[in-house]
Write an enzyme that holds these catalytic residues in place. Structure first.
Site, short mmCIF file in Angstrom:
data_model
loop_
_atom_site.label_atom_id
_atom_site.label_comp_id
_atom_site.label_asym_id
_atom_site.label_seq_id
_atom_site.Cartn_x
_atom_site.Cartn_y
_atom_site.Cartn_z
N ASP A 163 0.86 -1.18 0.00
CA ASP A 163 0.00 0.00 0.00
C ASP A 163 0.90 1.23 0.00
O ASP A 163 2.11 1.12 0.23
CB ASP A 163 -0.90 -0.01 1.25
CG ASP A 163 -1.78 1.23 1.32
OD1 ASP A 163 -2.46 1.53 0.32
OD2 ASP A 163 -1.77 1.92 2.35
N SER A 164 0.29 2.39 -0.21
CA SER A 164 1.06 3.64 -0.15
C SER A 164 1.55 3.93 1.28
O SER A 164 2.47 4.71 1.46
CB SER A 164 0.18 4.78 -0.64
OG SER A 164 -1.05 4.80 0.08
N GLY A 187 -3.10 8.89 -3.77
CA GLY A 187 -4.41 9.33 -4.28
C GLY A 187 -4.39 10.63 -5.05
O GLY A 187 -5.28 10.91 -5.84
N CYS A 247 -3.79 -1.12 -1.96
CA CYS A 247 -4.12 0.29 -2.20
C CYS A 247 -5.14 0.39 -3.34
O CYS A 247 -4.89 -0.11 -4.44
CB CYS A 247 -2.84 1.02 -2.57
SG CYS A 247 -3.08 2.75 -2.93
N GLU A 307 -6.20 8.73 9.75
CA GLU A 307 -4.85 8.60 10.30
C GLU A 307 -4.73 9.35 11.63
O GLU A 307 -3.99 8.94 12.52
CB GLU A 307 -3.81 9.10 9.29
CG GLU A 307 -3.76 8.18 8.09
CD GLU A 307 -2.51 8.32 7.23
OE1 GLU A 307 -1.60 9.07 7.61
OE2 GLU A 307 -2.47 7.67 6.17
N CYS A 326 -11.46 2.86 -0.56
CA CYS A 326 -10.16 3.38 -0.11
C CYS A 326 -9.79 2.63 1.16
O CYS A 326 -10.66 2.34 2.00
CB CYS A 326 -10.27 4.88 0.18
SG CYS A 326 -8.78 5.59 0.92
N HIS A 352 -8.53 3.49 3.84
CA HIS A 352 -8.75 4.16 5.13
C HIS A 352 -10.21 4.18 5.56
O HIS A 352 -10.50 4.39 6.74
CB HIS A 352 -8.27 5.60 5.05
CG HIS A 352 -6.78 5.75 5.00
ND1 HIS A 352 -6.00 5.13 4.05
CD2 HIS A 352 -5.92 6.43 5.79
CE1 HIS A 352 -4.73 5.44 4.26
NE2 HIS A 352 -4.66 6.23 5.30
#
Ligand code: DGL
Length: 272
Positions: free
Chosen positions: A10-11, A43, A73, A152, A184, A186
């Site tokens: 993932d990023s 993104g 991701c 986050e 996404c 998150h």
């Protein structure tokens, strides 16, 4: 059966929501996770740049002898998956197709909403995947970039989160969708607030959970799944110093991360 690990990238920390589901569905598997913390976010970046990063990371993981790659991701899945599948000789699983499949399965009206980063929404990858499965489906999309820093920061259940969700989701709600894809890494952390804003009539589809089931299915089919009696180990690599990744990552993973190592992809390539 194969003792090699499952690679996942993932990023940054976001893909840990996918790892969390993978460890729930196939706890017997070893995993190697790469978080590109030096170059996050993806993104907001161009498809060309994200594709280049994805290739570098996949080469790194393949040098560690993985048997299957999970592109956790959404942005990287949306723009780089076909190219990764062409270039690398192992099964590559993205998060778009599993999420789209589940959305088509659960939607009764065929009016499906998709939220994600600007890059994911701009790519139309979810819209194409959903329409391939149900050409009659109506897909409404919305980029929700502020959800990433909110998740986050741990601001997932306060007034800021609620107001942000209301502002982003108002139009989708008014459009009368019955299914919403959390496109996404998150967004699963904001699930309660998103559910509250959308109301009981809208089913939320979590790409992470669907992807884990897809991975389990492929490993089983290819006879690469370890015996269920085994317990997998998890290794973590990041491209920036590990401190921030560890702090936020424990929350995303819903447990404690093991040791996290910093790597320089260029140098690793020279050594390997
Ligand atoms: N992991 C990204 C995604 O799922 C979100 C964070 C970023 O923009 O890099 O699209």
């Amino acid at each position: 059966m194969s003792w090699q690990a499952v690679g996942i990238f993932d990023s940054g920390v976001g893909g840990l929501t996918v790892l969390r589901e993978l460890s729930r569905v196939i706890p017997q598997e070893d995993t190697i996770y790469f978080g590109d913390t030096a170059r996050v976010p993806y993104g907001t970046k161009s498809p060309e740049t994200v594709t280049r990063y994805a290739h570098e990371i996949t080469s790194f993981l393949i040098r560690r002898d993985i048997k299957l790659l999970v592109v956790a991701c959404n942005t990287a899945s949306a723009v780089a998956l076909p190219s990764l599948k062409r270039h690398f000789p192992i099964p590559v699983v993205g998060v778009i197709e599993p999420g789209a499949r589940r959305a088509v399965e659960v939607s009764r009206s065929g009016r499906i909403g998709v939220i994600g980063t600007a890059g994911t929404i701009r790519s139309s990858a979810y819209t194409r995947a959903i329409k391939r499965l149900n050409p009659q489906a109506e897909v409404l999309t919305r980029a929700c970039p502020l959800f990433v820093p909110l998740a986050e920061e741990g601001w997932v259940d306060n007034q800021v989160a609620r107001l942000t969700a209301q502002t982003y989701l108002q139009e989708l709600k008014e459009a009368g969708i019955d299914t919403l894809v959390l496109g996404c890494t998150h967004y699963p952390l904001l699930k309660p607030v998103i559910a509250e804003v959308m109301g009981a009539g809208v089913t939320l589809v979590d790409s992470a959970a669907e992807t884990a089931l897809t991975v389990a299915g492929i490993l089983r089919q290819k006879k690469m799944l370890r015996p269920a009696s085994e317990k997998g180990n998890h290794h973590y690599y990041v491209s920036d110093i590990p401190a921030g990744f560890i702090r936020v990552g424990n929350r995303f993973l819903g447990g404690r991360l093991g040791d996290v190592y910093q790597v320089n992809l260029d140098e690793d390539g020279e050594e390997g």
